[in-house]
Write a protein that holds these residues in place. Structure first.
Motif, PDB file in Angstrom:
ATOM      1  N   GLU A  63       0.826  -1.207   0.000  1.00  0.00           N
ATOM      2  CA  GLU A  63       0.000   0.000   0.000  1.00  0.00           C
ATOM      3  C   GLU A  63       0.867   1.267   0.000  1.00  0.00           C
ATOM      4  N   GLU A  64       1.949   1.262   0.782  1.00  0.00           N
ATOM      5  CA  GLU A  64       2.830   2.435   0.800  1.00  0.00           C
ATOM      6  C   GLU A  64       3.469   2.653  -0.566  1.00  0.00           C
ATOM      7  N   LEU A  65       3.843   1.574  -1.239  1.00  0.00           N
ATOM      8  CA  LEU A  65       4.429   1.703  -2.571  1.00  0.00           C
ATOM      9  C   LEU A  65       3.416   2.253  -3.574  1.00  0.00           C
ATOM     10  N   LEU A  66       2.136   1.983  -3.346  1.00  0.00           N
ATOM     11  CA  LEU A  66       1.101   2.422  -4.277  1.00  0.00           C
ATOM     12  C   LEU A  66       0.482   3.766  -3.911  1.00  0.00           C
ATOM     13  N   THR A  67       0.960   4.388  -2.848  1.00  0.00           N
ATOM     14  CA  THR A  67       0.454   5.698  -2.453  1.00  0.00           C
ATOM     15  C   THR A  67       0.977   6.736  -3.437  1.00  0.00           C
ATOM     16  N   VAL A  68       0.067   7.540  -3.953  1.00  0.00           N
ATOM     17  CA  VAL A  68       0.457   8.571  -4.916  1.00  0.00           C
ATOM     18  C   VAL A  68       1.329   9.587  -4.203  1.00  0.00           C
ATOM     19  N   PRO A  69       2.538   9.828  -4.728  1.00  0.00           N
ATOM     20  CA  PRO A  69       3.458  10.761  -4.072  1.00  0.00           C
ATOM     21  C   PRO A  69       2.942  12.189  -4.076  1.00  0.00           C
ATOM     22  N   ALA A  70       3.526  13.011  -3.222  1.00  0.00           N
ATOM     23  CA  ALA A  70       3.175  14.429  -3.130  1.00  0.00           C
ATOM     24  C   ALA A  70       3.493  15.120  -4.449  1.00  0.00           C
ATOM     25  N   PRO A  71       2.849  16.268  -4.698  1.00  0.00           N
ATOM     26  CA  PRO A  71       3.153  17.018  -5.929  1.00  0.00           C
ATOM     27  C   PRO A  71       4.634  17.356  -6.033  1.00  0.00           C
ATOM     28  N   ALA A  72       5.091  17.578  -7.246  1.00  0.00           N
ATOM     29  CA  ALA A  72       6.518  17.818  -7.502  1.00  0.00           C
ATOM     30  C   ALA A  72       7.069  18.970  -6.680  1.00  0.00           C
ATOM     31  N   SER A  73       6.278  19.991  -6.428  1.00  0.00           N
ATOM     32  CA  SER A  73       6.781  21.129  -5.664  1.00  0.00           C
ATOM     33  C   SER A  73       7.172  20.718  -4.250  1.00  0.00           C
ATOM     34  N   GLU A  74       6.384  19.817  -3.641  1.00  0.00           N
ATOM     35  CA  GLU A  74       6.712  19.334  -2.304  1.00  0.00           C
ATOM     36  C   GLU A  74       7.846  18.318  -2.354  1.00  0.00           C
ATOM     37  N   ALA A  75       7.857  17.479  -3.385  1.00  0.00           N
ATOM     38  CA  ALA A  75       8.880  16.448  -3.500  1.00  0.00           C
ATOM     39  C   ALA A  75      10.259  17.051  -3.744  1.00  0.00           C
ATOM     40  N   ALA A  76      10.305  18.287  -4.264  1.00  0.00           N
ATOM     41  CA  ALA A  76      11.589  18.928  -4.549  1.00  0.00           C
ATOM     42  C   ALA A  76      12.327  19.322  -3.278  1.00  0.00           C
ATOM     43  N   GLU A  77      11.630  19.336  -2.149  1.00  0.00           N
ATOM     44  CA  GLU A  77      12.257  19.718  -0.890  1.00  0.00           C
ATOM     45  C   GLU A  77      12.894  18.499  -0.236  1.00  0.00           C
ATOM     46  N   TYR A  78      14.047  18.088  -0.746  1.00  0.00           N
ATOM     47  CA  TYR A  78      14.755  16.921  -0.228  1.00  0.00           C
ATOM     48  C   TYR A  78      15.508  17.272   1.047  1.00  0.00           C
ATOM     49  N   SER A  79      15.713  16.272   1.868  1.00  0.00           N
ATOM     50  CA  SER A  79      16.609  16.450   3.005  1.00  0.00           C
ATOM     51  C   SER A  79      18.045  16.401   2.487  1.00  0.00           C
ATOM     52  N   LYS A  80      18.992  16.773   3.309  1.00  0.00           N
ATOM     53  CA  LYS A  80      20.404  16.750   2.911  1.00  0.00           C
ATOM     54  C   LYS A  80      20.826  15.352   2.485  1.00  0.00           C
ATOM     55  N   GLU A  81      20.349  14.306   3.195  1.00  0.00           N
ATOM     56  CA  GLU A  81      20.722  12.935   2.858  1.00  0.00           C
ATOM     57  C   GLU A  81      20.218  12.572   1.469  1.00  0.00           C
ATOM     58  N   GLU A  82      18.989  12.981   1.141  1.00  0.00           N
ATOM     59  CA  GLU A  82      18.429  12.655  -0.158  1.00  0.00           C
ATOM     60  C   GLU A  82      19.153  13.421  -1.260  1.00  0.00           C
ATOM     61  N   GLN A  83      19.549  14.659  -0.993  1.00  0.00           N
ATOM     62  CA  GLN A  83      20.280  15.427  -1.993  1.00  0.00           C
ATOM     63  C   GLN A  83      21.606  14.761  -2.320  1.00  0.00           C
ATOM     64  N   SER A  84      22.255  14.168  -1.318  1.00  0.00           N
ATOM     65  CA  SER A  84      23.516  13.485  -1.599  1.00  0.00           C
ATOM     66  C   SER A  84      23.273  12.264  -2.479  1.00  0.00           C
ATOM     67  N   GLY A  85      22.071  11.708  -2.450  1.00  0.00           N
ATOM     68  CA  GLY A  85      21.726  10.578  -3.302  1.00  0.00           C
ATOM     69  C   GLY A  85      21.620  10.951  -4.764  1.00  0.00           C
ATOM     70  N   GLU A  86      21.401  12.238  -5.053  1.00  0.00           N
ATOM     71  CA  GLU A  86      21.310  12.673  -6.442  1.00  0.00           C
ATOM     72  C   GLU A  86      22.606  12.384  -7.190  1.00  0.00           C
ATOM     73  N   ARG A  87      23.745  12.418  -6.498  1.00  0.00           N
ATOM     74  CA  ARG A  87      25.023  12.100  -7.122  1.00  0.00           C
ATOM     75  C   ARG A  87      24.998  10.669  -7.638  1.00  0.00           C
ATOM     76  N   LEU A  88      24.404   9.758  -6.861  1.00  0.00           N
ATOM     77  CA  LEU A  88      24.345   8.361  -7.278  1.00  0.00           C
ATOM     78  C   LEU A  88      23.439   8.183  -8.486  1.00  0.00           C
ATOM     79  N   ILE A  89      22.369   8.958  -8.559  1.00  0.00           N
ATOM     80  CA  ILE A  89      21.471   8.870  -9.717  1.00  0.00           C
ATOM     81  C   ILE A  89      22.236   9.285 -10.954  1.00  0.00           C
ATOM     82  N   ALA A  90      23.008  10.355 -10.858  1.00  0.00           N
ATOM     83  CA  ALA A  90      23.806  10.804 -11.997  1.00  0.00           C
ATOM     84  C   ALA A  90      24.792   9.733 -12.419  1.00  0.00           C
ATOM     85  N   GLU A  91      25.425   9.068 -11.435  1.00  0.00           N
ATOM     86  CA  GLU A  91      26.371   8.009 -11.758  1.00  0.00           C
ATOM     87  C   GLU A  91      25.667   6.846 -12.423  1.00  0.00           C
ATOM     88  N   ASP A  92      24.461   6.487 -11.938  1.00  0.00           N
ATOM     89  CA  ASP A  92      23.703   5.399 -12.541  1.00  0.00           C
ATOM     90  C   ASP A  92      23.366   5.726 -13.989  1.00  0.00           C
TER      91      ASP A  92
END
Length: 109
Positions: A76-105
């Motif tokens: 059910e949690e996986l199927l929950t519709v995520p928040a709008p993009a404006s809210e999702a853009a507010e990442y925590s510092k830990e999540e922002q560091s994950g963006e580097r891994l996405i770029a590497e992938d």
């Protein structure tokens, strides 16, 4: 031909998969998530994970159940519709560091 009625995405769970992957400590790469899925006998590669997260690939119910086991969350949690993009853009510092891994992938597509 099948007409998708969920905007331009072929799944709901993909954004939640990405969010949960980036919340791991340390952050999991798409390859690491694929490896964890393969330990549960689901033959998925990094590209399949990337396509799920991008919404260009359908996610089967079997894969959804395995993803819930890997992340230790409900289907059910996986199927929950995520928040709008404006809210999702507010990442925590830990999540922002994950963006580097996405770029590497993305380099290995």
């Amino acid at each position: 031909m099948y007409k998708n009625r969920n905007g331009d995405r072929n799944n709901i769970a993909g954004l939640n998969v990405k969010r949960l992957r980036l919340q791991q400590n340390p952050v999991w790469s798409q390859r690491e998530l694929a490896d964890k899925m393969q330990l549960l006998n689901h033959d998925l590669g990094k590209n399949a994970i990337q396509q799920m997260e991008a919404g260009t690939r359908f996610i089967t119910d079997i894969e959804l159940k395995a993803l819930s086991e890997v992340f230790k969350v409900s289907v059910e949690e996986l199927l929950t519709v995520p928040a709008p993009a404006s809210e999702a853009a507010e990442y925590s510092k830990e999540e922002q560091s994950g963006e580097r891994l996405i770029a590497e992938d993305s380099e290995y597509k």
